[in-house]
Design an enzyme around this catalytic site. Structure first.
Site, PDB file in Angstrom:
ATOM      1  NE  ARG A 158      -3.925   0.659   1.855  1.00  0.00           N
ATOM      2  CZ  ARG A 158      -5.156   0.776   2.345  1.00  0.00           C
ATOM      3  NH1 ARG A 158      -5.371   1.561   3.390  1.00  0.00           N
ATOM      4  NH2 ARG A 158      -6.165   0.123   1.814  1.00  0.00           N
TER       5      ARG A 158
ATOM      6  CG  HIS B 217      -8.470   0.212  -2.921  1.00  0.00           C
ATOM      7  ND1 HIS B 217      -7.719  -0.894  -2.560  1.00  0.00           N
ATOM      8  CD2 HIS B 217      -9.108   0.609  -1.780  1.00  0.00           C
ATOM      9  CE1 HIS B 217      -7.884  -1.136  -1.269  1.00  0.00           C
ATOM     10  NE2 HIS B 217      -8.717  -0.250  -0.773  1.00  0.00           N
TER      11      HIS B 217
ATOM     12  CD  GLN C 185     -13.072  -1.592  -0.787  1.00  0.00           C
ATOM     13  OE1 GLN C 185     -12.268  -1.505   0.124  1.00  0.00           O
ATOM     14  NE2 GLN C 185     -14.305  -2.051  -0.612  1.00  0.00           N
TER      15      GLN C 185
ATOM     16  CG  ASP D  77     -13.671   6.408  -0.958  1.00  0.00           C
ATOM     17  OD1 ASP D  77     -13.758   6.340   0.290  1.00  0.00           O
ATOM     18  OD2 ASP D  77     -12.603   6.216  -1.581  1.00  0.00           O
TER      19      ASP D  77
ATOM     20  CB  CYS E 267     -14.135   1.320  -0.033  1.00  0.00           C
ATOM     21  SG  CYS E 267     -13.479   2.994   0.202  1.00  0.00           S
TER      22      CYS E 267
ATOM     23  NE  ARG F 135     -10.730  -5.046   0.691  1.00  0.00           N
ATOM     24  CZ  ARG F 135      -9.860  -4.087   1.036  1.00  0.00           C
ATOM     25  NH1 ARG F 135     -10.291  -3.012   1.680  1.00  0.00           N
ATOM     26  NH2 ARG F 135      -8.581  -4.177   0.707  1.00  0.00           N
TER      27      ARG F 135
END
Ligand code: CP
Ligand code: NVA
Length: 310
Positions: free
Chosen positions: A109, A136, A139, A227, A266, A294
């Site tokens: 990340r 991402h 996700q 988001d 998310c 996830r």
């Protein structure tokens, strides 16, 4: 053989993504009610080690990857980038080569997408994108799993997105082209998603529509996603928050979508900014299923990257 890096969804492609969603569903059902750390019956990644490097904060990605590799029979090592030698200037290339000798896969990340590409160029084990400023993908595998689990067919699905044009939206657009759904993006004038990704999805046959009226974006949608308006590492510009205000997902806007439309986020959420409390806590919200998924999605991603799926 080249390692199967998962830097973006296109690295896997539509067929492998479908296999991932199916495998994740099967594994999730098979272990229903089990303690969270118990290993799946077939322990397909027994003995494998996942190294994770975090140059940005994380709750879900960190815990779900750790649980995912454990449930598959392996184990993980978590590295905080700042406290490694990366934090003192060791190169990404050398870090990738060293970790390739010590781990079977590397999850990263970080901020600049070029950094993860650089690591992938030098790693001899799969590198998995756990979020960059650009995308991402992990996700979105969980998001697709959540949609399918809640009875939504992906082909022809109408997904509405409201707010900032960020990494999560980019991966949702990429997935649209691969899985055959359409995206209607409601975002203020002056904000646009990556044009390369939009063009790719359009070429693949998806409708990607960008509008400045949030009502137009959500009209008749099967799912509405949003988001945070300020992603990690980005500045809290006042004029941005003001521009985003009309794009808050409210009950009023949700009523314009299909009656059984789902609300996706998310997480982490800023309730009262990008989404109202009524929607976040309401019956259409599946955000905590998304979070749990996830784990199940990461398992499929690890299996695919290590050649045990698709
Ligand atoms: N959605 C997500 O990636 O959450 P974290 O930042 O907590 O990992
Ligand atoms: N767009 C958000 C996602 C967090 C999981 C960010 O990059 O901060």
């Amino acid at each position: 053989m080249e390692p199967r890096h998962f830097l973006d969804l296109a690295d896997a492609g539509g067929e492998a993504l479908t296999a991932m969603i199916n495998d994740a569903r099967e594994r999730k059902v098979a272990r229903r009610g089990w303690p969270k750390g118990r290993v799946d019956g077939d322990a397909p990644l027994a003995g494998r080690v996942l190294a994770m490097i975090f140059a940005k904060n994380s709750t879900r990605t960190r815990v779900s990857f750790d649980l995912a590799i454990r449930q598959l029979g392996g184990s993980s090592i978590v590295l905080d980038a700042a406290s490694t030698q990366l934090g003192r200037g060791e190169s990404l290339a050398d870090t990738a080569r060293v970790l390739s000798r010590m781990a079977d896969a590397i999850m990263v990340r970080t901020d600049d997408h070029a950094k993860i590409e650089e690591m992938a160029r030098h790693a001899t084990v799969p590198v998995i994108n756990g979020l960059t400023d650009r995308s991402h993908p992990c996700q979105v595998v969980a998001d697709l799993l959540t949609l399918v689990e809640h009875g939504k067919g992906l082909r022809g699905l109408e997904l509405a997105w409201l707010g900032d044009c960020n990494n999560v939206l980019h991966s949702l657009i990429e997935a649209a082209g691969l899985m055959g759904y359409n995206v209607r993006i409601g975002t203020p004038h002056g904000y646009l998603p990556d044009t390369g990704l939009v063009d790719q999805a359009r070429t693949a046959g998806s409708q990607i529509v960008i509008v400045a009226d949030p009502r137009e974006a959500v009209e008749g949608a099967d799912a509405v996603a949003t988001d945070t308006w300020v992603s990690m590492g980005h500045s809290h510009a006042h004029n941005k928050l003001a521009a985003m205000a009309p794009f808050q997902v409210t009950e009023h806007l949700m009523r314009l979508a299909k009656p059984n439309a789902l609300f996706l986020h998310c997480l982490p959420a800023h309730v009262g900014e990008e989404v109202s409390e009524e929607v976040f806590e309401g019956p259409q919200s599946v955000v905590f299923d998304e979070a749990e998924n996830r784990i199940h999605a990461q398992k499929s991603i690890l299996l695919w990257s290590l050649g045990a799926l698709g």
